[in-house]
Structures are given as C-alpha cells and as structure tokens.
Motif scaffolding. Sequence first.
Motif, PDB file in Angstrom:
ATOM      1  N   LEU A 162       0.960  -1.390  -0.001  1.00  0.00           N
ATOM      2  CA  LEU A 162       0.004  -0.154  -0.162  1.00  0.00           C
ATOM      3  C   LEU A 162       0.741   1.259  -0.113  1.00  0.00           C
ATOM      4  O   LEU A 162       2.124   1.209   0.424  1.00  0.00           O
ATOM      5  CB  LEU A 162      -0.935   0.018   1.153  1.00  0.00           C
ATOM      6  N   PRO A 163       0.146   2.459  -0.580  1.00  0.00           N
ATOM      7  CA  PRO A 163       0.978   3.791  -0.258  1.00  0.00           C
ATOM      8  C   PRO A 163       1.186   4.101   0.888  1.00  0.00           C
ATOM      9  O   PRO A 163       0.336   3.699   1.877  1.00  0.00           O
ATOM     10  CB  PRO A 163       0.384   4.617  -1.196  1.00  0.00           C
ATOM     11  N   PRO A 164       2.227   4.753   1.401  1.00  0.00           N
ATOM     12  CA  PRO A 164       2.606   5.229   2.845  1.00  0.00           C
ATOM     13  C   PRO A 164       1.104   5.970   3.245  1.00  0.00           C
ATOM     14  O   PRO A 164       0.596   6.773   2.742  1.00  0.00           O
ATOM     15  CB  PRO A 164       3.634   6.111   2.537  1.00  0.00           C
ATOM     16  N   GLY A 165       0.923   5.642   4.648  1.00  0.00           N
ATOM     17  CA  GLY A 165      -0.273   6.072   5.250  1.00  0.00           C
ATOM     18  C   GLY A 165      -1.628   5.742   5.020  1.00  0.00           C
ATOM     19  O   GLY A 165      -2.394   5.903   5.522  1.00  0.00           O
ATOM     20  N   ALA A 166      -1.674   4.569   4.105  1.00  0.00           N
ATOM     21  CA  ALA A 166      -2.930   3.763   3.621  1.00  0.00           C
ATOM     22  C   ALA A 166      -3.544   3.025   4.753  1.00  0.00           C
ATOM     23  O   ALA A 166      -4.553   2.601   4.710  1.00  0.00           O
ATOM     24  CB  ALA A 166      -2.835   3.107   2.300  1.00  0.00           C
ATOM     25  N   ALA A 167      -2.720   2.367   5.748  1.00  0.00           N
ATOM     26  CA  ALA A 167      -2.983   1.238   6.683  1.00  0.00           C
ATOM     27  C   ALA A 167      -2.426   1.964   7.993  1.00  0.00           C
ATOM     28  O   ALA A 167      -1.439   2.614   7.943  1.00  0.00           O
ATOM     29  CB  ALA A 167      -2.378  -0.099   6.294  1.00  0.00           C
ATOM     30  N   PRO A 168      -3.115   1.555   8.985  1.00  0.00           N
ATOM     31  CA  PRO A 168      -2.432   1.582  10.240  1.00  0.00           C
ATOM     32  C   PRO A 168      -1.107   1.464  10.692  1.00  0.00           C
ATOM     33  O   PRO A 168      -0.542   0.481  10.197  1.00  0.00           O
ATOM     34  CB  PRO A 168      -3.441   0.970  11.290  1.00  0.00           C
ATOM     35  N   ALA A 169      -0.148   2.125  11.331  1.00  0.00           N
ATOM     36  CA  ALA A 169       1.217   2.119  11.704  1.00  0.00           C
ATOM     37  C   ALA A 169       1.230   0.470  12.282  1.00  0.00           C
ATOM     38  O   ALA A 169       0.634   0.153  13.252  1.00  0.00           O
ATOM     39  CB  ALA A 169       1.793   2.870  12.395  1.00  0.00           C
ATOM     40  N   GLY A 170       2.182  -0.291  11.763  1.00  0.00           N
ATOM     41  CA  GLY A 170       2.491  -1.613  12.460  1.00  0.00           C
ATOM     42  C   GLY A 170       1.631  -2.598  11.816  1.00  0.00           C
ATOM     43  O   GLY A 170       1.711  -3.734  12.579  1.00  0.00           O
ATOM     44  N   VAL A 171       0.674  -2.252  11.053  1.00  0.00           N
ATOM     45  CA  VAL A 171      -0.186  -3.539  10.394  1.00  0.00           C
ATOM     46  C   VAL A 171       0.088  -3.854   9.196  1.00  0.00           C
ATOM     47  O   VAL A 171       0.400  -3.112   8.294  1.00  0.00           O
ATOM     48  CB  VAL A 171      -1.735  -2.715  10.846  1.00  0.00           C
TER      49      VAL A 171
END
Length: 205
Positions: A162-171
Amino acid sequence: MSREAQVDLTRLIAGALAIVTFSIVALVVMPYFLTRQTAQPVKPAPYTTAQQAGRAVYIANGCIYCHSQQPRDPSIAPDQQRGWGRPSVPADYVHDQPHLLGTMRTGPDLFNIAVRQPSRDWHLGHLYQPRAYMAQSIMPAYPFFFEERTGPAQAGEVVVTLPPGAAPAGVRVVARPEAIALVDYLLSLDHTYPVRTGRNAGAAR
C-alpha cells in the motif's frame, strides 16, 4: 355494450397487439438474426475457476451498478479517448452468462481495466482504500475483503503493498480469498484482440 364501445374495444386490443408484436420483432427477433452468425473469436478465453469466482464477487457486491463494460463508438462518445478501449462487439461477451454490460458510468468503464492497470497490488490496494490512489474517488472501500494483522507474515498470505499512510502503523493488510478472486477477474478484462465489425462482428482477423 353499445356497437361503438365494441368497435373502440376492438381497436384498443388490435393496437395493443400491434405494439407488442412490433416490440418483439424489434427487440428480440431482429437482434437474434443479427447476432446468430457472430463468429467466436480466438479470444477471449473462457474464464478460469478463479476468475469465475471473482466474477461472482463482482456481481454480489454491486460493481455493475457503477461500472460498465461496453465502450461506445467514437461517433457517439469519447470512450476510446478515455482509454477504455475499442468499441465492444457481441463476440466480446461470448463467455459472459449473464452479461455485465452495466448501465451506469459512475466509475470508469472496465472493459479493458487489465490493460490500464495490470498491477495486482494496485487492484488489491484500491479495493482496500480507493482514496489512497485517487483522492477524489467516490468508490466505497471494501475493508471486509481484507484482514489487518500485526507480526510477521504467514506462509501463503497475500500481503497488500500500500502507499504510505494507507494502513495503520505496524499493521499488515492481508487479502482474503474474495479480494484475490475479484482481482483475478478484473485482470481477465483485456479486450485488445482484433475484431471485425458488421454481421460477423467478433470474428478474429
């Protein structure tokens, strides 16, 4: 009933029968004779089991309500200029039961989506969060097609890039079978083979 009323009733019934007969001829009989000689092209190939499963996901989730699969002739609309592909012909849908032509273009036509977007990761990520790829997109996200997990990836998991920031951090975002099947179907939508127009539209050159 008076004679005049009987005459009016007879005319009404005759008119209704004429309209029904004309409609059947125009909408059923003529299209049948125009398309029955359509030759099956070398492509498209029949759908694989995975693509058929993805097609079922496409139908079940209402993708047909916003996406068409029928680019129009350049004299009617600028679909080719939009990159949606050549005008479709009957033989393009030889394996489609039922057909998924669609009636709305809330989103882009998908007749040639596999050509425009051949990346599996792009499609999976776009299903997870469309606005990570196009900020103004009004397409709904489909988070239930994915699982959000922490820790190292497991064998056989399809982890979505995914592009950066598209998913929660560490997930990490893992695609469920439904998402994988749907993308398999979308990547089968490549109608770039040559066709003939006219009575035998769809026959390979």
